[in-house]
Design a protein around this motif. Structure first.
Motif, PDB file in Angstrom:
ATOM      1  N   ALA A   1      59.483  87.671  51.636  1.00 45.28           N
ATOM      2  CA  ALA A   1      59.403  89.075  51.246  1.00 45.28           C
ATOM      3  C   ALA A   1      60.625  89.537  50.449  1.00 45.28           C
ATOM      4  CB  ALA A   1      59.247  89.945  52.493  1.00 45.28           C
ATOM      5  N   VAL A   2      61.681  88.735  50.445  1.00 46.00           N
ATOM      6  CA  VAL A   2      62.913  89.086  49.740  1.00 46.00           C
ATOM      7  C   VAL A   2      62.771  88.703  48.265  1.00 46.00           C
ATOM      8  CG1 VAL A   2      65.402  88.622  49.618  1.00 46.00           C
ATOM      9  CG2 VAL A   2      64.255  88.732  51.832  1.00 46.00           C
ATOM     10  N   PRO A   3      63.224  89.562  47.345  1.00 48.23           N
ATOM     11  CA  PRO A   3      63.174  89.195  45.926  1.00 48.23           C
ATOM     12  C   PRO A   3      63.877  87.855  45.678  1.00 48.23           C
ATOM     13  CG  PRO A   3      63.825  91.489  46.173  1.00 48.23           C
ATOM     14  CD  PRO A   3      63.792  90.892  47.550  1.00 48.23           C
ATOM     15  N   ALA A   4      63.318  87.063  44.790  1.00 50.23           N
ATOM     16  CA  ALA A   4      63.814  85.701  44.537  1.00 50.23           C
ATOM     17  C   ALA A   4      65.293  85.666  44.188  1.00 50.23           C
ATOM     18  CB  ALA A   4      62.990  85.050  43.428  1.00 50.23           C
ATOM     19  N   ALA A   5      65.773  86.643  43.459  1.00 49.30           N
ATOM     20  CA  ALA A   5      67.189  86.658  43.056  1.00 49.30           C
ATOM     21  C   ALA A   5      68.124  86.840  44.250  1.00 49.30           C
ATOM     22  CB  ALA A   5      67.428  87.762  42.028  1.00 49.30           C
ATOM     23  N   LYS A   6      67.677  87.548  45.280  1.00 49.72           N
ATOM     24  CA  LYS A   6      68.509  87.813  46.460  1.00 49.72           C
ATOM     25  C   LYS A   6      68.300  86.808  47.579  1.00 49.72           C
ATOM     26  CE  LYS A   6      69.387  91.806  48.077  1.00 49.72           C
ATOM     27  NZ  LYS A   6      69.242  93.119  48.713  1.00 49.72           N
ATOM     28  N   ARG A   7      67.237  86.024  47.487  1.00 50.09           N
ATOM     29  CA  ARG A   7      66.870  85.136  48.588  1.00 50.09           C
ATOM     30  C   ARG A   7      67.981  84.180  49.003  1.00 50.09           C
ATOM     31  NH1 ARG A   7      61.578  83.103  47.149  1.00 50.09           N
ATOM     32  NH2 ARG A   7      61.046  85.294  47.319  1.00 50.09           N
ATOM     33  N   PRO A   8      68.705  83.513  48.092  1.00 50.33           N
ATOM     34  CA  PRO A   8      69.769  82.595  48.546  1.00 50.33           C
ATOM     35  C   PRO A   8      70.854  83.296  49.364  1.00 50.33           C
ATOM     36  CG  PRO A   8      69.228  82.160  46.255  1.00 50.33           C
ATOM     37  CD  PRO A   8      68.505  83.427  46.643  1.00 50.33           C
ATOM     38  N   ALA A   9      71.261  84.490  48.955  1.00 47.32           N
ATOM     39  CA  ALA A   9      72.298  85.217  49.698  1.00 47.32           C
ATOM     40  C   ALA A   9      71.794  85.630  51.077  1.00 47.32           C
ATOM     41  CB  ALA A   9      72.749  86.443  48.910  1.00 47.32           C
ATOM     42  N   VAL A  10      70.561  86.097  51.162  1.00 51.58           N
ATOM     43  CA  VAL A  10      69.991  86.494  52.456  1.00 51.58           C
ATOM     44  C   VAL A  10      69.818  85.276  53.345  1.00 51.58           C
ATOM     45  CG1 VAL A  10      67.980  87.530  53.571  1.00 51.58           C
ATOM     46  CG2 VAL A  10      68.919  88.577  51.513  1.00 51.58           C
ATOM     47  N   GLU A  11      69.418  84.155  52.769  1.00 52.31           N
ATOM     48  CA  GLU A  11      69.267  82.925  53.557  1.00 52.31           C
ATOM     49  C   GLU A  11      70.618  82.456  54.104  1.00 52.31           C
ATOM     50  OE1 GLU A  11      67.557  78.400  53.130  1.00 52.31           O
ATOM     51  OE2 GLU A  11      66.754  79.963  51.825  1.00 52.31           O
ATOM     52  N   ARG A  12      71.680  82.558  53.295  1.00 47.98           N
ATOM     53  CA  ARG A  12      73.024  82.187  53.789  1.00 47.98           C
ATOM     54  C   ARG A  12      73.458  83.107  54.928  1.00 47.98           C
ATOM     55  NH1 ARG A  12      73.915  81.578  48.297  1.00 47.98           N
ATOM     56  NH2 ARG A  12      74.948  83.611  48.166  1.00 47.98           N
ATOM     57  N   ALA A  13      73.191  84.396  54.791  1.00 49.04           N
ATOM     58  CA  ALA A  13      73.547  85.345  55.853  1.00 49.04           C
ATOM     59  C   ALA A  13      72.748  85.060  57.122  1.00 49.04           C
ATOM     60  CB  ALA A  13      73.310  86.774  55.374  1.00 49.04           C
ATOM     61  N   LEU A  14      71.488  84.730  56.970  1.00 51.65           N
ATOM     62  CA  LEU A  14      70.659  84.386  58.125  1.00 51.65           C
ATOM     63  C   LEU A  14      71.170  83.111  58.795  1.00 51.65           C
ATOM     64  CD1 LEU A  14      68.204  85.097  59.832  1.00 51.65           C
ATOM     65  CD2 LEU A  14      66.793  83.876  58.169  1.00 51.65           C
ATOM     66  N   ALA A  15      71.566  82.134  58.001  1.00 52.64           N
ATOM     67  CA  ALA A  15      72.134  80.898  58.553  1.00 52.64           C
ATOM     68  C   ALA A  15      73.399  81.202  59.350  1.00 52.64           C
ATOM     69  CB  ALA A  15      72.429  79.906  57.433  1.00 52.64           C
ATOM     70  N   ARG A  16      74.201  82.124  58.870  1.00 55.65           N
ATOM     71  CA  ARG A  16      75.429  82.506  59.596  1.00 55.65           C
ATOM     72  C   ARG A  16      75.075  83.191  60.920  1.00 55.65           C
ATOM     73  NH1 ARG A  16      79.971  81.318  61.379  1.00 55.65           N
ATOM     74  NH2 ARG A  16      81.470  82.999  61.536  1.00 55.65           N
ATOM     75  N   LEU A  17      74.024  83.991  60.934  1.00 57.17           N
ATOM     76  CA  LEU A  17      73.596  84.627  62.186  1.00 57.17           C
ATOM     77  C   LEU A  17      73.108  83.581  63.189  1.00 57.17           C
ATOM     78  CD1 LEU A  17      71.744  87.783  60.823  1.00 57.17           C
ATOM     79  CD2 LEU A  17      73.922  87.725  62.060  1.00 57.17           C
ATOM     80  N   VAL A  18      72.507  82.511  62.695  1.00 58.62           N
ATOM     81  CA  VAL A  18      72.091  81.418  63.590  1.00 58.62           C
ATOM     82  C   VAL A  18      73.327  80.714  64.132  1.00 58.62           C
ATOM     83  CG1 VAL A  18      70.904  79.198  63.677  1.00 58.62           C
ATOM     84  CG2 VAL A  18      69.840  81.112  62.490  1.00 58.62           C
ATOM     85  N   GLU A  19      74.304  80.436  63.271  1.00 59.75           N
ATOM     86  CA  GLU A  19      75.532  79.742  63.698  1.00 59.75           C
ATOM     87  C   GLU A  19      76.281  80.546  64.765  1.00 59.75           C
ATOM     88  OE1 GLU A  19      78.003  79.059  60.311  1.00 59.75           O
ATOM     89  OE2 GLU A  19      76.454  77.907  59.286  1.00 59.75           O
ATOM     90  N   THR A  20      76.280  81.854  64.639  1.00 56.80           N
ATOM     91  CA  THR A  20      77.017  82.695  65.581  1.00 56.80           C
ATOM     92  C   THR A  20      76.213  83.103  66.803  1.00 56.80           C
ATOM     93  OG1 THR A  20      76.462  84.655  64.268  1.00 56.80           O
ATOM     94  CG2 THR A  20      78.580  83.587  63.809  1.00 56.80           C
ATOM     95  N   GLY A  21      74.932  82.708  66.852  1.00 56.14           N
ATOM     96  CA  GLY A  21      74.129  82.952  68.036  1.00 56.14           C
ATOM     97  C   GLY A  21      73.396  84.274  68.072  1.00 56.14           C
ATOM     98  N   PHE A  22      73.469  85.065  67.030  1.00 54.03           N
ATOM     99  CA  PHE A  22      72.733  86.325  66.998  1.00 54.03           C
ATOM    100  C   PHE A  22      71.234  86.081  66.829  1.00 54.03           C
ATOM    101  CE2 PHE A  22      76.964  87.887  66.179  1.00 54.03           C
ATOM    102  CZ  PHE A  22      76.980  89.110  66.823  1.00 54.03           C
ATOM    103  N   VAL A  23      70.903  85.011  66.116  1.00 52.24           N
ATOM    104  CA  VAL A  23      69.514  84.600  65.904  1.00 52.24           C
ATOM    105  C   VAL A  23      69.381  83.204  66.462  1.00 52.24           C
ATOM    106  CG1 VAL A  23      67.821  84.029  64.122  1.00 52.24           C
ATOM    107  CG2 VAL A  23      69.222  86.089  63.886  1.00 52.24           C
ATOM    108  N   GLN A  24      68.240  82.922  67.082  1.00 57.60           N
ATOM    109  CA  GLN A  24      68.042  81.599  67.696  1.00 57.60           C
ATOM    110  C   GLN A  24      66.657  81.067  67.363  1.00 57.60           C
ATOM    111  OE1 GLN A  24      68.509  82.357  71.878  1.00 57.60           O
ATOM    112  NE2 GLN A  24      66.356  82.807  72.154  1.00 57.60           N
ATOM    113  N   PRO A  25      66.498  79.740  67.421  1.00 53.43           N
ATOM    114  CA  PRO A  25      65.158  79.183  67.212  1.00 53.43           C
ATOM    115  C   PRO A  25      64.240  79.548  68.370  1.00 53.43           C
ATOM    116  CG  PRO A  25      66.772  77.444  67.618  1.00 53.43           C
ATOM    117  CD  PRO A  25      67.502  78.726  67.622  1.00 53.43           C
ATOM    118  N   CYS A  26      62.958  79.649  68.067  1.00 50.67           N
ATOM    119  CA  CYS A  26      61.965  79.965  69.109  1.00 50.67           C
ATOM    120  C   CYS A  26      61.630  78.729  69.920  1.00 50.67           C
ATOM    121  CB  CYS A  26      60.689  80.492  68.484  1.00 50.67           C
ATOM    122  SG  CYS A  26      60.892  82.092  67.704  1.00 50.67           S
TER     123      CYS A  26
END
Length: 86
Positions: free
Chosen positions: A61-86
């Motif tokens: 749903a994220v515009p293609a131009a912004k997708r890499p930055a949002v994906e990096r931020a999401l990866a950081r949230l996974v690394e820090t434990g704010f987001v977790q795998p189901c």
């Protein structure tokens, strides 16, 4: 843990998101850490994770131009434990 967009993710059950004008505040009741989500697209992706079959589907749903930055931020949230795998 390494972020894999092909996997399903969700917000950690002990994390609360508080909407703000700039995006959202994420607070972990487990670690007492606070994270600022300064992008509304990132906030939307994090909110959509629980209902999406994979992180890649939520990121679609994220515009293609912004997708890499949002994906990096999401990866950081996974690394820090704010987001977790189901």
């Amino acid at each position: 843990m390494a972020f894999d967009p092909a996997l399903p993710y969700r917000l950690h059950p002990k994390v609360a998101l508080r909407p703000e004008r700039f995006g959202a505040l994420a607070y972990s009741y487990d670690t007492r850490r606070l994270s600022l989500l300064r992008d509304l697209d990132l906030v939307a992706v994090v909110g959509a994770l629980a209902d999406a079959p994979s992180a890649a589907d939520a990121l679609a749903a994220v515009p293609a131009a912004k997708r890499p930055a949002v994906e990096r931020a999401l990866a950081r949230l996974v690394e820090t434990g704010f987001v977790q795998p189901c």
